[in-house]
Each structure stands twice: as structure tokens, then as C-alpha cells.
Design an enzyme around this catalytic site. Structure first.
Site, PDB file in Angstrom:
ATOM      1  N   ASP A 183     -47.904 133.564 -60.865  1.00 64.00           N
ATOM      2  CA  ASP A 183     -46.761 133.156 -61.675  1.00 64.00           C
ATOM      3  C   ASP A 183     -45.464 133.545 -60.959  1.00 64.00           C
ATOM      4  O   ASP A 183     -45.193 134.725 -60.756  1.00 64.00           O
ATOM      5  CB  ASP A 183     -46.838 133.838 -63.043  1.00 64.00           C
ATOM      6  CG  ASP A 183     -45.821 133.297 -64.034  1.00 64.00           C
ATOM      7  OD1 ASP A 183     -44.962 132.492 -63.635  1.00 64.00           O
ATOM      8  OD2 ASP A 183     -45.893 133.686 -65.221  1.00 64.00           O
ATOM      9  N   HIS A 185     -42.564 132.781 -62.309  1.00 61.55           N
ATOM     10  CA  HIS A 185     -41.722 133.141 -63.462  1.00 61.55           C
ATOM     11  C   HIS A 185     -40.288 132.647 -63.348  1.00 61.55           C
ATOM     12  O   HIS A 185     -39.363 133.217 -63.921  1.00 61.55           O
ATOM     13  CB  HIS A 185     -41.739 134.662 -63.670  1.00 61.55           C
ATOM     14  CG  HIS A 185     -41.843 135.080 -65.102  1.00 61.55           C
ATOM     15  ND1 HIS A 185     -40.812 135.681 -65.790  1.00 61.55           N
ATOM     16  CD2 HIS A 185     -42.851 134.964 -65.989  1.00 61.55           C
ATOM     17  CE1 HIS A 185     -41.194 135.937 -67.029  1.00 61.55           C
ATOM     18  NE2 HIS A 185     -42.426 135.500 -67.180  1.00 61.55           N
ATOM     19  N   GLU A 209     -47.475 129.017 -60.747  1.00 65.60           N
ATOM     20  CA  GLU A 209     -46.841 128.686 -62.027  1.00 65.60           C
ATOM     21  C   GLU A 209     -45.325 128.858 -61.972  1.00 65.60           C
ATOM     22  O   GLU A 209     -44.829 129.826 -61.399  1.00 65.60           O
ATOM     23  CB  GLU A 209     -47.427 129.589 -63.115  1.00 65.60           C
ATOM     24  CG  GLU A 209     -46.804 129.431 -64.476  1.00 65.60           C
ATOM     25  CD  GLU A 209     -47.490 130.289 -65.521  1.00 65.60           C
ATOM     26  OE1 GLU A 209     -46.823 130.680 -66.493  1.00 65.60           O
ATOM     27  OE2 GLU A 209     -48.702 130.578 -65.369  1.00 65.60           O
ATOM     28  N   GLU A 235     -44.163 126.284 -69.658  1.00 65.31           N
ATOM     29  CA  GLU A 235     -44.013 127.197 -70.794  1.00 65.31           C
ATOM     30  C   GLU A 235     -42.627 127.114 -71.418  1.00 65.31           C
ATOM     31  O   GLU A 235     -42.451 127.473 -72.587  1.00 65.31           O
ATOM     32  CB  GLU A 235     -44.306 128.634 -70.369  1.00 65.31           C
ATOM     33  CG  GLU A 235     -43.277 129.244 -69.417  1.00 65.31           C
ATOM     34  CD  GLU A 235     -43.678 130.634 -68.969  1.00 65.31           C
ATOM     35  OE1 GLU A 235     -43.206 131.612 -69.582  1.00 65.31           O
ATOM     36  OE2 GLU A 235     -44.473 130.742 -68.013  1.00 65.31           O
ATOM     37  N   ASP A 257     -46.851 125.499 -74.493  1.00 60.69           N
ATOM     38  CA  ASP A 257     -47.220 126.635 -75.340  1.00 60.69           C
ATOM     39  C   ASP A 257     -47.361 126.122 -76.769  1.00 60.69           C
ATOM     40  O   ASP A 257     -46.449 125.511 -77.312  1.00 60.69           O
ATOM     41  CB  ASP A 257     -46.139 127.717 -75.256  1.00 60.69           C
ATOM     42  CG  ASP A 257     -46.569 129.017 -75.904  1.00 60.69           C
ATOM     43  OD1 ASP A 257     -46.930 128.995 -77.098  1.00 60.69           O
ATOM     44  OD2 ASP A 257     -46.519 130.061 -75.235  1.00 60.69           O
ATOM     45  N   HIS A 284     -50.097 127.646 -72.103  1.00 60.89           N
ATOM     46  CA  HIS A 284     -49.466 128.962 -71.992  1.00 60.89           C
ATOM     47  C   HIS A 284     -49.708 129.716 -73.294  1.00 60.89           C
ATOM     48  O   HIS A 284     -49.557 129.169 -74.373  1.00 60.89           O
ATOM     49  CB  HIS A 284     -47.965 128.742 -71.764  1.00 60.89           C
ATOM     50  CG  HIS A 284     -47.151 129.985 -71.659  1.00 60.89           C
ATOM     51  ND1 HIS A 284     -46.389 130.467 -72.708  1.00 60.89           N
ATOM     52  CD2 HIS A 284     -46.942 130.834 -70.628  1.00 60.89           C
ATOM     53  CE1 HIS A 284     -45.760 131.558 -72.322  1.00 60.89           C
ATOM     54  NE2 HIS A 284     -46.082 131.806 -71.069  1.00 60.89           N
TER      55      HIS A 284
END
Length: 381
Positions: A183, A185, A209, A235, A257, A284
Site C-alpha cells: 500500500d 497510501h 495500492e 478506497e 469500501d 477495502h
């Protein structure tokens, strides 16, 4: 059947649950929350409840359309998350009223079990090899880790090497037959992502990700074209229209998500849009039991599903764990890295209402950390 009451419960560590009651005694639960903005979403749920009270909860699509469109200003994480939790609860009511799990209402199961993965390393990853080995010992066949902690806008050679070395340590710990996702982020610029991701390819990550922030979705094509590593995102995308440019950019995995992207109703449509672009679904879910339960219902009925995130033991769950709010924890058991398909009605879990009401008396005020670069400027968390 009519909706008689909508309640919300803010519970540790950082979640918000909702409960919809009906005049026939059928109750549904959902999880409407934006992490760090639970009070704001709670207010949105209260406003939306005016559109639900007195209505038939089984008219899910009509209620979803009304909640999302019956105001001049639409969309965004707060509204879509409020709708998401309420939508979950409506599907829970419908399934319970008919005595069937939600996946049956989505066309029936296309698989018998759902592969899941767990988190390792926290926000600033360390000791990831040991953590990965522990997750394998617990039964998982896949893990996910952050690529780095706070990182420079143009990472140094040492920072780049650190990303590669952490992934190499995990790959060595879990072997070639298990998976590790990485990830980013949203902490990397497009240029930094293009520099780092190709260096990870020999270590065969399942996917990378959110390599860049969602506001730079229009630059994802450059990232995808620069590597053979599958790129995942989603996400912080909340609708089909949000996902369309990412899919057109060629992302391999979409990650809506269930507690942010409009609930079961919208994520089901996002998954279909992804299938039309040959993309796989990996919802997610670093959240609580209702978000996970809703995700599993979609996963069981979605042909292009890949893998499901779950937060059992995640570093955010210091004050409570999602299993603490369940009457029967076996619904989320994963002895061989898979959660088996259940037959329980609705979302398939029984919430411990006493535990929820007691926890809501404590509540929480969880906020994400605020990071700074060495020069004192804001850094992406």
C-alpha cells in the site's frame, strides 16, 4: 413493513454503527463511517433518516436513489458513507425478512469461500517479516503492508531501497506460494511511484495500492504504463463515476469500501463496471464487523472478485476488535486463509446489541495522525 426508528452508535476503536428498526420487529444493522469524521457522518445519517422513517425498507433501490439524489448537493465521502451504512442495514432487513443471506438476493453465490488478507507493519512499517510470519501462522495466505512511513516528495536512494528491502524481507518470510500487497497510501508523487514500483516487480507483489492520491486519478495511466505490477486503487473513490477514469487508465484491481462507496447497492454496480474493464474487485475494509459482513456478501456473489481485506488484529484496534461486537465469532474464522460461505440471513452476523450500547456510552474521538516533513510542511499520511 415500515421503518420506525434509525439509531447510531459510535463505538471504539473508531467506528459508527447504525440500527434500523421496523414495525414488524425486523432489525437491520450497518456501518456508516468516515474514519476520523464519525460525528460528521452521524449527523448525515440523522438527516437522511427523515427520508426513511415510515417507508418500506424493502424498497432498497428507491430509497438509495432518494438518499443520494434528493438534495441539490450530492456525493462526497460523508454523504456516500452515511448512505452506505443505511444501505447495508436495508439489505440486512430484506435478507432477514425473507430468511436468506444477502448474496442470494444478489443472484446467488459464485464461490464457496472468500480469500482474505491481513495487515502487517502499521503506519510506519517495522518488523514486517516477523509480523508476516505470524499472520501465516494464524492461517492467512496473504498479507498487506505499507510501502513506507512518511516519505519525501522525491524519495532518496535510501528511502527507495527501504521500500524494496521491506518487501524483500516479507517475501522471504512467506515464500513464493503466498501473496503480499503493498500500500503506497497516496504518499508518493507520480514521478516517485514510477521510480519505485518497477523495482518491486521481481518480488511479485499481488498489487500496489493507491500509488498516488485520488485527486491525481487522471495521472494513473502514466503509473500503470510504467510497470508490470498490477495497480490497485479505490478506497477514496465513492461512486461508479469516480471509478470510471481509474478503470480507463488501466488499473487491474478496484477497491471500493462498502462503508464509503454507497454500500452494497453501489459497490455491486462498481464491480460490474470493473468487470467490463477486465478489472478485479478487492474491497477495502480496515473497519468493523458490519463493513466486513457486507463485503463478504458482495464477494460471494461477484464473479470478478479477487481478495477481501479484513481488520482482525489491525494496529488501529487497540481499544476494541471487530469480534468484540459479535455474538458468534465463527462467522469470520479463516483457518486456511478463507472465510467459508454461511447460510445465516441478512448480512450473516449477529450483533451483540448489549455490547454495542455499552461501548457507545464510551464512544471515541479517533483522529488520523498529522505528519510533517523535516522542513515542517504537511506530509501525507
Amino acid at each position: 413493513m415500515k421503518i420506525t426508528k434509525v439509531e447510531t452508535f459510535q463505538v471504539p476503536p473508531r467506528w459508527l454503527f447504525c440500527r434500523i428498526a421496523t414495525d414488524e420487529g425486523v432489525v437491520g444493522w450497518g456501518e456508516p463511517v468516515v474514519e476520523g469524521r464519525a460525528d460528521t457522518v452521524r449527523a448525515a445519517v440523522d438527516e437522511l433518516s427523515d427520508l426513511l422513517l415510515g417507508r418500506d425498507p424493502r424498497r432498497i433501490e428507491d430509497l438509495w436513489q432518494t438518499m443520494t439524489k434528493a438534495a441539490f448537493y450530492r456525493g462526497g465521502p460523508v454523504l456516500s458513507s452515511a448512505v452506505a451504512g443505511l444501505d447495508q442495514a436495508l439489505w440486512d432487513i430484506l435478507g432477514r425478512s425473507l430468511g436468506v443471506p444477502v448474496y442470494q438476493l444478489l443472484g446467488g453465490a459464485v464461490r464457496d469461500r472468500v480469500r482474505v488478507y491481513g495487515w502487517i507493519g502499521g503506519d510506519e512499517p517495522s518488523a514486517v517479516a516477523e509480523a508476516a510470519a505470524a499472520q501465516v501462522e494464524a492461517g492467512l495466505t496473504a498479507v498487506k503492508m505499507n510501502a513506507s512511513g512518511r516519505i519525501g516528495r522525491m524519495p532518496t536512494a535510501t528511502e527507495v531501497a527501504g521500500v524494496v528491502d521491506r518487501l524483500a524481507a516479507v517475501r522471504e518470510a512467506i515464500g513464493p506460494d503466498r501473496d503480499v500487497a503493498v500500500d503506497f497510501h497516496g504518499r508518493f508523487t507520480v514521478a516517485a511511484a514510477r521510480r519505485v514500483i518497477p523495482r518491486l516487480a521481481p518480488l511479485h507483489p499481488l498489487f500496489v495500492e493507491e500509488p498516488v492520491l485520488p485527486e491525481y486519478t487522471h495521472r494513473l495511466r502514466d503509473v500503470v504504463a510504467g510497470t508490470e505490477v498490477p495497480i490497485a486503487t479505490g478506497e477514496r473513490l465513492y461512486s461508479r463515476t469516480d471509478f470510471l477514469p481509474a478503470l480507463e487508465a488501466g488499473v487491474a484491481v478496484i477497491q471500493p469500501d462498502l462503508s464509503h462507496a454507497g454500500g452494497i447497492s453501489e459497490v455491486r454496480r462498481i464491480a460490474s463496471l470493473g468487470e467490463a474493464h477486465n478489472a478485479l474487485l478487492a474491497p477495502h475494509c480496515p473497519l468493523g464487523p458490519l463493513a466486513l459482513a457486507a463485503s463478504l456478501q458482495v464477494a460471494l456473489a461477484t464473479p470478478n472478485f479477487l481478495i477481501q481485506e479484513q481488520s482482525i488484529g489491525i494496529h488501529y484496534n487497540a481499544d476494541a476488535d471487530l469480534l468484540d461486537y459479535l455474538l458468534d465469532r465463527s462467522a469470520f474464522a479463516f483457518p486456511k486463509g478463507f472465510i467459508e460461505r454461511g447460510e445465516a440471513p441478512g448480512l450473516g452476523v449477529e450483533i451483540d446489541e448489549t455490547a454495542v450500547r455499552r461501548a457507545a456510552e464510551v464512544g471515541h474521538r479517533w483522529r488520523p495522525p498529522v505528519w510533517r516533513h523535516p522542513d515542517g510542511s504537511f506530509a501525507e499520511w
